[in-house]
Structures are given as C-alpha cells and as structure tokens.
Scaffold this motif. Structure first.
Motif, PDB file in Angstrom:
ATOM      1  N   HIS A 206     -40.379 -73.755  18.873  1.00  0.00           N
ATOM      2  CA  HIS A 206     -41.712 -73.231  19.140  1.00  0.00           C
ATOM      3  C   HIS A 206     -41.729 -71.700  19.094  1.00  0.00           C
ATOM      4  O   HIS A 206     -42.638 -71.094  18.504  1.00  0.00           O
ATOM      5  N   LYS A 207     -40.743 -71.064  19.700  1.00  0.00           N
ATOM      6  CA  LYS A 207     -40.704 -69.601  19.740  1.00  0.00           C
ATOM      7  C   LYS A 207     -40.515 -69.014  18.345  1.00  0.00           C
ATOM      8  O   LYS A 207     -41.100 -67.969  18.018  1.00  0.00           O
ATOM      9  N   ARG A 208     -39.717 -69.679  17.522  1.00  0.00           N
ATOM     10  CA  ARG A 208     -39.567 -69.197  16.142  1.00  0.00           C
ATOM     11  C   ARG A 208     -40.898 -69.244  15.396  1.00  0.00           C
ATOM     12  O   ARG A 208     -41.257 -68.307  14.676  1.00  0.00           O
ATOM     13  N   ALA A 209     -41.604 -70.351  15.556  1.00  0.00           N
ATOM     14  CA  ALA A 209     -42.901 -70.480  14.899  1.00  0.00           C
ATOM     15  C   ALA A 209     -43.882 -69.441  15.434  1.00  0.00           C
ATOM     16  O   ALA A 209     -44.624 -68.809  14.666  1.00  0.00           O
ATOM     17  N   SER A 210     -43.887 -69.233  16.756  1.00  0.00           N
ATOM     18  CA  SER A 210     -44.796 -68.267  17.362  1.00  0.00           C
ATOM     19  C   SER A 210     -44.493 -66.854  16.887  1.00  0.00           C
ATOM     20  O   SER A 210     -45.409 -66.067  16.612  1.00  0.00           O
TER      21      SER A 210
END
Length: 223
Positions: free
Chosen positions: A137-141
């Motif tokens: 999720h953090k990579r996508a964000s």
C-alpha cells in the motif's frame, strides 16, 4: 451483489472473484461510513463465506486499503485534466495558487468516500494488516503522491520542494475535515435551536478551499 461463486480454479477466476469483492466493498461505501463496512456484511453481499473472502484479502482493512489505492488513482487521472483546463498558465503565481485551491477543493469535496478513506487511513486501515500489505500500500501511495506532486509543480512551479508536503497535507486535511460532514442529527438540531452556533457548521468544499488557498499562497516565495 447476489452472486454464488463456485470454487475459483484458474488465475482468471481468482481475479474475477477478487474484483467482485472490491466492487462490492466500493458499493457499500456509497451507503455506509468506513467504520460500518464489516467483513460479515461484505461476505454476505458478495455471496462468499467469510473464510473465502479471507483467501483473497487478509482483513477488512486490507480490502479498504486497496480501494483507497484504486480511488486515489482515479482522482489523480481526473486532476490531470481538471488542472490543465482550469489553470491559466499566464496568470500570476497567486492567481494560479487560488485556481489550484479551487479545483482541488471542488474535486475532493465531490469524492467524499475518498476523503473518508484518507481520514481512516492512519487510525483504522493501517491496523490489522500485515507488513507486506502495508508495504504494498505504501509503495502505491508513494507513487501516487509523486505523480500528484509533479502535477502540482507543473502548474505552480513556484512551490518548488514544498509541493510534496502540500500534497501530503492536502490529503490529510481532506480526511480530517470530511469527518465533520455531514453533521449528526443532534448537531444539526443544536444549530437549528441556536443559530449563533452555525458558524461552526462546515461546508467541506469551502473549508478545503480556505485551507488550501492559505497554505498555497503562504508557500509562494516573496519578492
């Protein structure tokens, strides 16, 4: 969604089932606040046992985090066109900052579910998920934040290195302010009985526009 699935045996079938879970959760968010979207109800609506839903997503929060990524991507695409159409490249930096604040506030106010997910992200959605889900999720964000930051700089290059911080704080502000809209019935009743209290009655778009304008204009370099 009134669907009864047979066991998914191919990767294509698994992806169809996974997408059905996401679509059902998204439909629930049109009706319910984030806090009321339960795994039991999601399972019932998608036509799967809860244990089967958990084969695809490790928790309710994992479903909602992935939806946040999906909604953020959609908003990003919308902003690309809206800013290109709504910002006058020949205007002064302050005028462009005000145009940017207006477009951002209108767009986010129209996406109340996205704002609600922003608001729930740190305190709710990032709990009850594994490290792997958080990293994904953090990579996508981060990728979305980088794209949106570049977009802000394209139309207001005067922001410089402050553009990323502004974008991050804009999302946090949208999440925080959306929690006050709409007010619960007891608060509306209080406003009706004491009109002087109405100054505390927030309109999400107006509140976001004021916050974004003050921040953007304040970040502009001074001659």
């Amino acid at each position: 969604m009134d669907v009864t699935f047979k066991r998914a045996r191919s990767e294509e079938q698994r992806e169809i089932r996974r997408q059905a879970i996401l679509d059902t959760a998204a439909a629930m968010l049109d009706e319910l606040p984030v806090a009321e979207v339960s795994l039991n109800e999601l399972s019932r609506r998608v036509g799967l046992a809860k244990s089967n839903v958990l084969r695809y997503f490790e928790s309710r929060e994992a479903v909602l985090l992935e939806l946040l990524d999906v909604f953020l991507a959609s908003w990003e695409a919308e902003m690309t066109d809206a800013l290109a159409a709504g910002i006058d490249a020949q205007a002064t930096p302050e005028a462009r900052a005000r145009q940017l604040a207006e477009i951002l506030s209108r767009s986010l106010a129209e996406r109340k579910v996205l704002c609600d997910l922003f608001g729930a992200q740190g305190g709710v959605l990032e709990h009850n998920v594994s490290v792997e889900v958080v990293k994904r999720h953090k990579r996508a964000s981060l990728a979305r934040l980088t794209t949106i930051t570049d977009l802000m700089r394209r139309h207001l290059p005067e922001l410089g290195d402050d553009a990323q911080l502004f974008c991050l704080m804009a999302m946090v502000s949208a999440g925080a302010l959306s929690s006050y809209v709409p007010p619960p019935p007891s608060v509306l009743a209080a406003y009706a009985e004491e009109p002087a209290l109405n100054m505390l009655h927030l309109d999400l778009r107006d509140a976001l526009r004021s916050a974004f304008t003050a921040t953007l204009v304040g970040l502009l370099p001074r001659a």
